[in-house]
Design an enzyme around this catalytic site. Structure first.
Site, short mmCIF file in Angstrom:
data_model
loop_
_atom_site.label_atom_id
_atom_site.label_comp_id
_atom_site.label_asym_id
_atom_site.label_seq_id
_atom_site.Cartn_x
_atom_site.Cartn_y
_atom_site.Cartn_z
N SER A 1 0.86 -1.19 0.00
CA SER A 1 0.00 0.00 0.00
C SER A 1 0.88 1.22 0.00
O SER A 1 2.06 1.16 0.39
CB SER A 1 -0.88 0.00 1.26
OG SER A 1 -1.55 1.23 1.42
N TYR B 1 -2.13 0.25 10.57
CA TYR B 1 -2.03 -0.21 9.19
C TYR B 1 -0.66 0.12 8.61
O TYR B 1 -0.06 -0.70 7.91
CB TYR B 1 -3.14 0.44 8.37
CG TYR B 1 -3.29 -0.09 6.96
CD1 TYR B 1 -3.43 -1.45 6.72
CD2 TYR B 1 -3.31 0.78 5.87
CE1 TYR B 1 -3.58 -1.93 5.43
CE2 TYR B 1 -3.47 0.31 4.58
CZ TYR B 1 -3.60 -1.05 4.36
OH TYR B 1 -3.75 -1.52 3.08
#
Length: 264
Positions: free
Chosen positions: A149, A162
């Site tokens: 990501s 995250y």
């Protein structure tokens, strides 16, 4: 396979005989990637926990439904045995599975959410990669693609859990590339930014549909799952000596993680 043959194979979009294992295939980018590879002729093992979604995908595309929880060693081992027993080979492992939970700051962090994110994004990816590496080495031209990501490259407020998981997955990917180059295993990292999928933000925000839609509100053409799937497929269909290494993908409206252009 010569370079010319590989180039021709990519240009025609025909990859009959190639075998790919795609995790996270029940939804979003994983599902779109499985569809894209099947359209190009790959034999695709579509991996996820939700068997009913995989069965639907199989009926539509001809993918092989392979229900598996990648956080459970025994299930991962059974998946490996199934693929190798049925195909005798694997050409590409695409680790698309992952996810986020919560937007808490560190001061308010949920231990349970952080543990889940690490288990799925890092340890799950490790388990299935470890399981298939001998076959990928034996192939002679194996590929591992990890979907990380933009959060693996830039931290942001409310994203620490995250960020931590995806930074770790990125570090594992970089170490794997160093370790497997001598075995001619190609290792690719694809790092998307803002992607509007059915479930990512919904799951992250505890099922709050209104809050999930607000993530994308006013953004002209955020990325779609199909956009990212196209890049993933491109990476594994290139001639094997070409390694895209690390690719970040953002919509034009997302100039940086902290700068997103929104209408109105």
């Amino acid at each position: 396979m010569t370079q010319n043959t590989s180039t021709e194979e990519h240009s025609t979009g025909t990859h009959t005989g190639k075998v790919a294992v795609v995790t996270g295939a029940s939804t979003g980018i994983g599902e779109a990637t499985a569809r894209r590879l099947r359209a190009a002729g790959w034999t695709v093992y579509a991996v996820a926990r939700r068997a009913e979604r995989l069965e639907a995908l199989a009926r539509e595309t001809g993918a092989v439904p392979a229900p598996c929880d990648i956080t459970v060693d025994a299930e991962v081992e059974a998946l490996r045995e199934q693929v190798l027993a049925e195909q005798g080979r694997v050409d590409a492992l695409l680790n698309i599975s992952g996810g986020a939970r919560g937007t808490d700051r560190v001061a308010d962090a949920s231990t349970e959410d952080w543990a889940w994110m690490y288990e799925v994004n890092v340890l799950g990816t490790m388990r299935i990669t470890r399981a298939f590496l001998p076959a990928l080495r034996g192939n002679g031209e194996g590929t591992v693609l990890n979907l990380t990501s933009l959060a693996a490259h830039r931290a942001y407020e409310g994203g620490a859990g995250y960020n931590a998981a995806k930074f770790a997955e990125r570090a594992m990917t970089e170490a794997l590339r160093l370790e497997e180059a001598e075995h001619n295993v190609r290792v690719v990292e694809i790092a998307p930014g803002l992607v509007h999928t059915e479930e990512f933000s919904l799951n992250r925000l505890g099922g709050d549909q209104e809050a999930a839609e607000a993530v994308y509100a006013g953004v002209e053409r955020p990325l779609t799952a199909a956009d990212v799937a196209e890049v993933c497929a491109f990476a594994v269909e290139l001639p094997h000596h070409v390694d895209l290494d690390t690719v970040t993908i953002k919509p034009v409206a997302q100039a940086a993680p902290h700068k997103v252009i929104r209408a109105g």
